[in-house]
Design a protein around this motif. Sequence first.
Motif, PDB file in Angstrom:
ATOM      1  N   ALA A   1       1.057  -1.516  -0.175  1.00  0.00           N
ATOM      2  CA  ALA A   1      -0.178   0.078   0.543  1.00  0.00           C
ATOM      3  C   ALA A   1       0.747   1.359   0.117  1.00  0.00           C
ATOM      4  CB  ALA A   1      -0.940  -0.453   1.184  1.00  0.00           C
ATOM      5  N   ARG A   2       2.038   1.383   0.307  1.00  0.00           N
ATOM      6  CA  ARG A   2       2.923   2.150   0.446  1.00  0.00           C
ATOM      7  C   ARG A   2       4.494   1.743   1.310  1.00  0.00           C
ATOM      8  NH1 ARG A   2       2.339   7.581   1.071  1.00  0.00           N
ATOM      9  NH2 ARG A   2       4.301   8.844   2.557  1.00  0.00           N
ATOM     10  N   VAL A   3       4.783   3.023   0.490  1.00  0.00           N
ATOM     11  CA  VAL A   3       7.027   2.442   0.634  1.00  0.00           C
ATOM     12  C   VAL A   3       7.493   4.028   0.412  1.00  0.00           C
ATOM     13  CG1 VAL A   3       7.317   3.145  -1.891  1.00  0.00           C
ATOM     14  CG2 VAL A   3       8.850   1.015  -0.410  1.00  0.00           C
ATOM     15  N   ASP A   4       8.609   3.739   1.125  1.00  0.00           N
ATOM     16  CA  ASP A   4       9.262   4.728   1.233  1.00  0.00           C
ATOM     17  C   ASP A   4       9.668   5.764   0.120  1.00  0.00           C
ATOM     18  OD1 ASP A   4       9.809   4.497   3.667  1.00  0.00           O
ATOM     19  OD2 ASP A   4      11.075   3.324   3.973  1.00  0.00           O
ATOM     20  N   VAL A   5      10.389   4.685  -0.990  1.00  0.00           N
ATOM     21  CA  VAL A   5      10.996   4.892  -2.526  1.00  0.00           C
ATOM     22  C   VAL A   5       9.983   3.959  -3.508  1.00  0.00           C
ATOM     23  CG1 VAL A   5      12.664   5.420  -3.991  1.00  0.00           C
ATOM     24  CG2 VAL A   5      12.390   5.930  -0.937  1.00  0.00           C
ATOM     25  N   ALA A   6       9.316   4.230  -4.158  1.00  0.00           N
ATOM     26  CA  ALA A   6       9.495   3.655  -5.985  1.00  0.00           C
ATOM     27  C   ALA A   6       9.793   4.112  -6.858  1.00  0.00           C
ATOM     28  CB  ALA A   6       7.451   3.780  -5.847  1.00  0.00           C
ATOM     29  N   ILE A   7      10.424   3.202  -7.207  1.00  0.00           N
ATOM     30  CA  ILE A   7      11.355   3.305  -8.191  1.00  0.00           C
ATOM     31  C   ILE A   7      10.818   3.156  -9.802  1.00  0.00           C
ATOM     32  CG2 ILE A   7      13.699   2.109  -9.774  1.00  0.00           C
ATOM     33  CD1 ILE A   7      14.265   1.843  -6.187  1.00  0.00           C
ATOM     34  N   VAL A   8      10.716   3.332 -10.506  1.00  0.00           N
ATOM     35  CA  VAL A   8       9.920   2.775 -12.245  1.00  0.00           C
ATOM     36  C   VAL A   8      10.859   3.204 -12.716  1.00  0.00           C
ATOM     37  CG1 VAL A   8       7.989   3.326 -13.975  1.00  0.00           C
ATOM     38  CG2 VAL A   8       8.045   4.556 -11.414  1.00  0.00           C
ATOM     39  N   GLY A   9      11.115   1.628 -13.298  1.00  0.00           N
ATOM     40  CA  GLY A   9      12.088   1.142 -14.465  1.00  0.00           C
ATOM     41  C   GLY A   9      12.988   0.361 -13.399  1.00  0.00           C
ATOM     42  N   GLY A  10      12.812  -0.847 -14.323  1.00  0.00           N
ATOM     43  CA  GLY A  10      14.047  -2.081 -13.590  1.00  0.00           C
ATOM     44  C   GLY A  10      15.286  -2.218 -14.403  1.00  0.00           C
ATOM     45  N   GLY A  11      15.747  -1.586 -14.929  1.00  0.00           N
ATOM     46  CA  GLY A  11      17.135  -1.814 -15.472  1.00  0.00           C
ATOM     47  C   GLY A  11      18.310  -1.656 -14.425  1.00  0.00           C
ATOM     48  N   TYR A  12      19.312  -1.885 -14.965  1.00  0.00           N
ATOM     49  CA  TYR A  12      20.827  -1.252 -14.134  1.00  0.00           C
ATOM     50  C   TYR A  12      20.923   0.273 -12.936  1.00  0.00           C
ATOM     51  CZ  TYR A  12      23.598  -3.649 -17.545  1.00  0.00           C
ATOM     52  OH  TYR A  12      24.148  -4.552 -18.382  1.00  0.00           O
ATOM     53  N   THR A  13      19.657   1.054 -13.939  1.00  0.00           N
ATOM     54  CA  THR A  13      19.977   2.231 -12.775  1.00  0.00           C
ATOM     55  C   THR A  13      18.760   2.007 -11.459  1.00  0.00           C
ATOM     56  OG1 THR A  13      20.400   3.272 -14.588  1.00  0.00           O
ATOM     57  CG2 THR A  13      19.110   4.432 -12.552  1.00  0.00           C
ATOM     58  N   GLY A  14      17.506   1.384 -12.415  1.00  0.00           N
ATOM     59  CA  GLY A  14      16.422   0.909 -10.829  1.00  0.00           C
ATOM     60  C   GLY A  14      17.060   0.293  -9.999  1.00  0.00           C
ATOM     61  N   ILE A  15      17.903  -1.376 -10.700  1.00  0.00           N
ATOM     62  CA  ILE A  15      18.616  -2.081  -9.804  1.00  0.00           C
ATOM     63  C   ILE A  15      19.689  -1.265  -8.531  1.00  0.00           C
ATOM     64  CG2 ILE A  15      19.470  -4.445  -9.596  1.00  0.00           C
ATOM     65  CD1 ILE A  15      15.882  -4.417  -9.756  1.00  0.00           C
ATOM     66  N   CYS A  16      19.968  -0.585  -9.263  1.00  0.00           N
ATOM     67  CA  CYS A  16      20.896  -0.080  -8.321  1.00  0.00           C
ATOM     68  C   CYS A  16      20.967   0.305  -7.585  1.00  0.00           C
ATOM     69  CB  CYS A  16      22.267   0.001  -9.148  1.00  0.00           C
ATOM     70  SG  CYS A  16      23.275  -1.338 -10.172  1.00  0.00           S
ATOM     71  N   CYS A  17      20.104   1.510  -7.901  1.00  0.00           N
ATOM     72  CA  CYS A  17      19.143   2.146  -7.271  1.00  0.00           C
ATOM     73  C   CYS A  17      18.474   1.265  -5.845  1.00  0.00           C
ATOM     74  CB  CYS A  17      17.882   3.287  -7.496  1.00  0.00           C
ATOM     75  SG  CYS A  17      17.574   4.708  -6.642  1.00  0.00           S
ATOM     76  N   ALA A  18      17.822   0.754  -6.097  1.00  0.00           N
ATOM     77  CA  ALA A  18      17.250   0.072  -4.835  1.00  0.00           C
ATOM     78  C   ALA A  18      18.048  -0.684  -3.865  1.00  0.00           C
ATOM     79  CB  ALA A  18      16.178  -1.111  -5.788  1.00  0.00           C
ATOM     80  N   LEU A  19      19.523  -1.270  -4.457  1.00  0.00           N
ATOM     81  CA  LEU A  19      20.082  -1.976  -3.671  1.00  0.00           C
ATOM     82  C   LEU A  19      21.039  -1.540  -2.907  1.00  0.00           C
ATOM     83  CD1 LEU A  19      22.165  -4.288  -3.131  1.00  0.00           C
ATOM     84  CD2 LEU A  19      23.481  -3.970  -4.836  1.00  0.00           C
ATOM     85  N   THR A  20      21.544   0.277  -3.411  1.00  0.00           N
ATOM     86  CA  THR A  20      21.720   0.974  -2.566  1.00  0.00           C
ATOM     87  C   THR A  20      21.031   1.834  -1.429  1.00  0.00           C
ATOM     88  OG1 THR A  20      23.327   1.908  -4.390  1.00  0.00           O
ATOM     89  CG2 THR A  20      22.930   3.283  -2.149  1.00  0.00           C
TER      90      THR A  20
END
Length: 444
Positions: A34-53
């Motif tokens: 329902a809610r999350v701190d950060v939502a990342i739109v796009g699951g390529g290198y950029t989005g995945i590395c952002c999520a990992l960090t």
Amino acid sequence: MAASTDIFAPGFQRRPYWWEAYEPPETGEDALPARVDVAIVGGGYTGICCALTLREAGVDAVVLEAGRPGQGASTRSGGQMTGGVNVQKKALAAVGESPAEREARLSARLRDAAASMRYVESLIERHGIQCGWQKTGRLTAMWLPQHYQAWQARMDQLNACTDSHARMIPRERLGREIGSDIYHGAALIEHAGHLHPAQLYGGMLAAARRAGARVHGNTHVAGIERVAGGYALRTARGTLRAGQVVIATNGYTGPDMGELRRKVVPIATYMIATEELAPDLAASILPTNRAVSESRRVVNHYRLSPDGRRLLFGGRARFTPASEETTARLLHRAMLRRFPQLAGTRITHSWGGNVAMTLDAMPHIGGAEGLHYALGCNGSGVAMMSYLGHSLGRKIAEQSRGPINAFDMGEIPGHPFYFGNTWFLFAIGSWYQARDAYDHWRAR
């Protein structure tokens, strides 16, 4: 040299060669939070590395990908990695900027470009990612003599600001590196190489999931609305609320991303894979197993496969939609022009994907009021876009208000007559191709 239907090997496939070893995964239909701190739109290198960090910093992060995770450029590219040294030849002077200011800005970008490669290398080592990383160097092959001179003039600054270990190779010695006489020398970036881009992505995805990142495929974001406490992201699978949002769609930024669609120009690039070559034939093409990119306006690039048995050849084959067979014929013809010894070699795979160009030819981090973006690979995405995702994750986790690196430089420049429709690419691309051919003919 004309190509025919004989160029296609039995079992020819219209999909990336890379997917033979790692195919973007299907994801389950887990309910969206329902809610999350950060939502990342796009699951390529950029989005995945952002999520990992973000997850490693204890920030809750969800990645929303319209298709299968990684099905875009991250598992379709040529897999060359140089640390983004191309920013040097693309840097434009800002309005009112003195030569000294421009040099200082460019030096900062070069230092961060070098950091992008170190970041990916650290991920490979830290998470034990098996992706065929071969640090054999990258050659920029010179299409014209004046390109050689321009690169030669950049060597001192390049080596002072990066750990590229770059040097020039004159035309008379280039035969030791490339089995073709079409070029006027080359620039060798020794601290560079090539890898398997899909396996790299798979390793990054696994690391992000182990850290607790949730990755939802087949979740197209149809709209982002500012609401109290953050943003509401509307998808076909429901609405998710997030305190902050990261746009990491790069070459697949569509109208649902609002004004950002007017800031990036998606350009299709294509690749082919040859059938397995005899060892002596492969060695005659690239005896030192380096990656190669050309200094043309309309770039071609190539390298051997991780096992050294195939040539993987790519470039901007068409500026309008075209079938995999059509682009394969065009690339095959270009390949034979450089390597006539490959006559009779057939193609096993043909595929394409989008890169994102910006009007200042620079990658960008930016945003305001909790809505962030990392966009604009400009054809050098493996290291740079991974690093920008990581950098943006750091900025959010640290709640930093200042620039996190030299590519965090405010709004991406636009143009009053560009609205996201790339109708003009056919005319510009065709003109550039004609200029490349004419200039090369004159320089013979």
